[in-house]
Design a protein around this motif. Sequence first.
Motif, PDB file in Angstrom:
ATOM      1  N   SER A 164       5.612  57.837  63.631  1.00 24.89           N
ATOM      2  CA  SER A 164       4.320  57.881  64.309  1.00 24.89           C
ATOM      3  C   SER A 164       3.396  56.885  63.634  1.00 24.89           C
ATOM      4  O   SER A 164       3.752  56.250  62.635  1.00 24.89           O
ATOM      5  CB  SER A 164       3.720  59.296  64.239  1.00 24.89           C
ATOM      6  N   VAL A 165       2.166  56.767  64.158  1.00 21.73           N
ATOM      7  CA  VAL A 165       1.204  55.867  63.528  1.00 21.73           C
ATOM      8  C   VAL A 165       0.869  56.328  62.117  1.00 21.73           C
ATOM      9  O   VAL A 165       0.538  55.518  61.247  1.00 21.73           O
ATOM     10  CB  VAL A 165      -0.081  55.757  64.393  1.00 21.73           C
ATOM     11  N   GLY A 166       0.959  57.623  61.884  1.00 21.65           N
ATOM     12  CA  GLY A 166       0.702  58.153  60.545  1.00 21.65           C
ATOM     13  C   GLY A 166       1.937  58.227  59.673  1.00 21.65           C
ATOM     14  O   GLY A 166       1.828  58.531  58.472  1.00 21.65           O
ATOM     15  N   ASN A 167       3.100  57.963  60.251  1.00 23.02           N
ATOM     16  CA  ASN A 167       4.359  58.007  59.503  1.00 23.02           C
ATOM     17  C   ASN A 167       5.253  56.868  59.985  1.00 23.02           C
ATOM     18  O   ASN A 167       6.266  57.086  60.652  1.00 23.02           O
ATOM     19  CB  ASN A 167       5.052  59.370  59.703  1.00 23.02           C
ATOM     20  N   PRO A 168       4.897  55.619  59.667  1.00 20.82           N
ATOM     21  CA  PRO A 168       5.590  54.465  60.249  1.00 20.82           C
ATOM     22  C   PRO A 168       7.003  54.242  59.736  1.00 20.82           C
ATOM     23  O   PRO A 168       7.795  53.581  60.400  1.00 20.82           O
ATOM     24  CB  PRO A 168       4.686  53.290  59.871  1.00 20.82           C
ATOM     25  N   SER A 169       7.335  54.765  58.546  1.00 17.71           N
ATOM     26  CA  SER A 169       8.672  54.537  57.979  1.00 17.71           C
ATOM     27  C   SER A 169       9.254  55.869  57.531  1.00 17.71           C
ATOM     28  O   SER A 169       8.942  56.364  56.441  1.00 17.71           O
ATOM     29  CB  SER A 169       8.599  53.566  56.795  1.00 17.71           C
ATOM     30  N   VAL A 170      10.101  56.441  58.379  1.00 15.98           N
ATOM     31  CA  VAL A 170      10.690  57.740  58.066  1.00 15.98           C
ATOM     32  C   VAL A 170      11.562  57.670  56.822  1.00 15.98           C
ATOM     33  O   VAL A 170      11.580  58.592  56.004  1.00 15.98           O
ATOM     34  CB  VAL A 170      11.495  58.263  59.276  1.00 15.98           C
ATOM     35  N   ASP A 171      12.284  56.549  56.640  1.00 15.84           N
ATOM     36  CA  ASP A 171      13.152  56.402  55.477  1.00 15.84           C
ATOM     37  C   ASP A 171      12.352  56.404  54.173  1.00 15.84           C
ATOM     38  O   ASP A 171      12.745  57.049  53.188  1.00 15.84           O
ATOM     39  CB  ASP A 171      13.968  55.113  55.575  1.00 15.84           C
ATOM     40  N   LEU A 172      11.231  55.689  54.145  1.00 21.08           N
ATOM     41  CA  LEU A 172      10.416  55.658  52.936  1.00 21.08           C
ATOM     42  C   LEU A 172       9.712  56.990  52.707  1.00 21.08           C
ATOM     43  O   LEU A 172       9.491  57.390  51.565  1.00 21.08           O
ATOM     44  CB  LEU A 172       9.393  54.533  53.011  1.00 21.08           C
ATOM     45  N   THR A 173       9.377  57.677  53.779  1.00 22.21           N
ATOM     46  CA  THR A 173       8.770  58.997  53.617  1.00 22.21           C
ATOM     47  C   THR A 173       9.765  59.963  52.995  1.00 22.21           C
ATOM     48  O   THR A 173       9.389  60.816  52.186  1.00 22.21           O
ATOM     49  CB  THR A 173       8.274  59.527  54.977  1.00 22.21           C
ATOM     50  N   ALA A 174      11.046  59.846  53.360  1.00 22.06           N
ATOM     51  CA  ALA A 174      12.064  60.720  52.786  1.00 22.06           C
ATOM     52  C   ALA A 174      12.197  60.506  51.289  1.00 22.06           C
ATOM     53  O   ALA A 174      12.474  61.448  50.538  1.00 22.06           O
ATOM     54  CB  ALA A 174      13.407  60.491  53.474  1.00 22.06           C
ATOM     55  N   ASN A 175      11.995  59.262  50.826  1.00 27.97           N
ATOM     56  CA  ASN A 175      12.023  58.964  49.390  1.00 27.97           C
ATOM     57  C   ASN A 175      11.054  57.819  49.114  1.00 27.97           C
ATOM     58  O   ASN A 175      11.449  56.648  49.108  1.00 27.97           O
ATOM     59  CB  ASN A 175      13.426  58.594  48.917  1.00 27.97           C
ATOM     60  N   PRO A 176       9.771  58.120  48.885  1.00 26.51           N
ATOM     61  CA  PRO A 176       8.792  57.055  48.675  1.00 26.51           C
ATOM     62  C   PRO A 176       8.990  56.245  47.405  1.00 26.51           C
ATOM     63  O   PRO A 176       8.329  55.227  47.225  1.00 26.51           O
ATOM     64  CB  PRO A 176       7.456  57.815  48.647  1.00 26.51           C
ATOM     65  N   ASN A 177       9.894  56.672  46.525  1.00 28.68           N
ATOM     66  CA  ASN A 177      10.213  55.868  45.342  1.00 28.68           C
ATOM     67  C   ASN A 177      11.250  54.784  45.614  1.00 28.68           C
ATOM     68  O   ASN A 177      11.566  53.984  44.733  1.00 28.68           O
ATOM     69  CB  ASN A 177      10.724  56.760  44.211  1.00 28.68           C
ATOM     70  N   LEU A 178      11.764  54.744  46.842  1.00 30.35           N
ATOM     71  CA  LEU A 178      12.779  53.749  47.184  1.00 30.35           C
ATOM     72  C   LEU A 178      12.303  52.310  46.948  1.00 30.35           C
ATOM     73  O   LEU A 178      13.093  51.470  46.486  1.00 30.35           O
ATOM     74  CB  LEU A 178      13.213  53.941  48.632  1.00 30.35           C
ATOM     75  N   PRO A 179      11.045  51.948  47.226  1.00 23.59           N
ATOM     76  CA  PRO A 179      10.613  50.569  46.953  1.00 23.59           C
ATOM     77  C   PRO A 179      10.759  50.153  45.491  1.00 23.59           C
ATOM     78  O   PRO A 179      10.992  48.970  45.212  1.00 23.59           O
ATOM     79  CB  PRO A 179       9.145  50.573  47.389  1.00 23.59           C
ATOM     80  N   LEU A 180      10.625  51.082  44.558  1.00 23.94           N
ATOM     81  CA  LEU A 180      10.826  50.743  43.147  1.00 23.94           C
ATOM     82  C   LEU A 180      12.272  50.320  42.904  1.00 23.94           C
ATOM     83  O   LEU A 180      12.540  49.355  42.179  1.00 23.94           O
ATOM     84  CB  LEU A 180      10.466  51.929  42.259  1.00 23.94           C
ATOM     85  N   GLN A 181      13.207  51.036  43.507  1.00 20.20           N
ATOM     86  CA  GLN A 181      14.614  50.679  43.371  1.00 20.20           C
ATOM     87  C   GLN A 181      14.888  49.324  44.017  1.00 20.20           C
ATOM     88  O   GLN A 181      15.642  48.501  43.477  1.00 20.20           O
ATOM     89  CB  GLN A 181      15.479  51.761  44.025  1.00 20.20           C
ATOM     90  N   GLN A 182      14.275  49.061  45.165  1.00 16.74           N
ATOM     91  CA  GLN A 182      14.487  47.792  45.860  1.00 16.74           C
ATOM     92  C   GLN A 182      13.959  46.621  45.037  1.00 16.74           C
ATOM     93  O   GLN A 182      14.572  45.554  45.002  1.00 16.74           O
ATOM     94  CB  GLN A 182      13.803  47.852  47.219  1.00 16.74           C
ATOM     95  N   ALA A 183      12.843  46.804  44.353  1.00 15.53           N
ATOM     96  CA  ALA A 183      12.306  45.740  43.505  1.00 15.53           C
ATOM     97  C   ALA A 183      13.257  45.421  42.355  1.00 15.53           C
ATOM     98  O   ALA A 183      13.450  44.254  41.996  1.00 15.53           O
ATOM     99  CB  ALA A 183      10.940  46.139  42.968  1.00 15.53           C
ATOM    100  N   LEU A 184      13.873  46.446  41.785  1.00 19.76           N
ATOM    101  CA  LEU A 184      14.779  46.232  40.658  1.00 19.76           C
ATOM    102  C   LEU A 184      16.082  45.557  41.083  1.00 19.76           C
ATOM    103  O   LEU A 184      16.794  45.011  40.237  1.00 19.76           O
ATOM    104  CB  LEU A 184      15.083  47.564  39.971  1.00 19.76           C
ATOM    105  N   GLU A 185      16.388  45.596  42.378  1.00 22.53           N
ATOM    106  CA  GLU A 185      17.584  44.894  42.859  1.00 22.53           C
ATOM    107  C   GLU A 185      17.411  43.373  42.793  1.00 22.53           C
ATOM    108  O   GLU A 185      18.397  42.627  42.754  1.00 22.53           O
ATOM    109  CB  GLU A 185      17.898  45.334  44.292  1.00 22.53           C
TER     110      GLU A 185
END
Length: 320
Positions: free
Chosen positions: A209-230
């Motif tokens: 939704s407009v308030g929840n644009p990325s369901v995957d990131l909402t499921a684990n909002p720490n995922l971007p930290l892992q992506q940066a370390l890649e």
Amino acid sequence: MSTTPPNLSQPLLHEPIQESPAAPLDALGPYEHLIGTWVNQPLANSQQGGIDAPFSYNVMPLPQVGSASPQGYILKNFKYFEEITFSAIHGNAPNRGGLGTQIANTVFYEQRVYFADGPDRDQLVHAENGSWLYLTTRPQHEGPYGDTPLPGSTAPNQSAASHIVKQISVPHGNSILAYGDYDEGTPVVIPAAVVLPVGVDTTPYRTQSVGNPSVDLTANPNLPLQQALELRTPTHVIRWQVNSQHPGAGVINIPFEQAKADVTDYHATYWLQSFSDPADPDPQYTQLQYTQSILMNLNVGGKIVSFPHVTCNTLTKVDD
């Protein structure tokens, strides 16, 4: 009306220039490496990590009633970019105890957070300031200005589990005091964030939704930290953790917040990272990652439900 992008080229804090005494950087423990300004910038010669593609995410529940929010709350989740400036004061804050003194070696910080996407892109979404304290002890000095130890004075015990302190002031009317500790050399392990509340319909978390644009990131909002370390692996790491559950720590909110969105707990983990040669005895720390979670009690249908408000980001230091 269009929004003017913020200017992140200037530090948010300017410590008054004073040559003597100089800021006691060697007394700041891990905070010595923080001094300066940190922002979202592209990482490792990629197009990722800057203000247009930050490795960040925010999960933020809001109380709301009405036919458009049958669950009694809505979500306002988004990517964001930010600027933080850390500044060391030219001294310290001694807490005198009679026959021993605790020293609060202090770094002030100022923070601004902006939407990186959505209809309010570039608008300010969060502001905060506060201080980081690195607690040490010494014998008490004799007299109000002397530097000679008082006879019989000894350095009091300072627990290693609580010699890191974060003091936070947020203009929603929240003040937070959190304690913790730090370690060096441990590998960066990014935990999965706890996001879902218990005892309430969580359909909005699983629905785009407009308030929840990325369901995957909402499921684990720490995922971007892992992506940066890649993109690159740090060679040196200093990690510190603080939370508001230590004895003497806590959270205070103004009455409206107590009634509508009462903040009850804060905990955060920071990873200060260097990409210098592994054998470098004096590595330069240039990347800062963090994840933090704030628990808020919302009144949903007459029942108090605890909602995690999770944020994470990957920042790099601005060249002096």
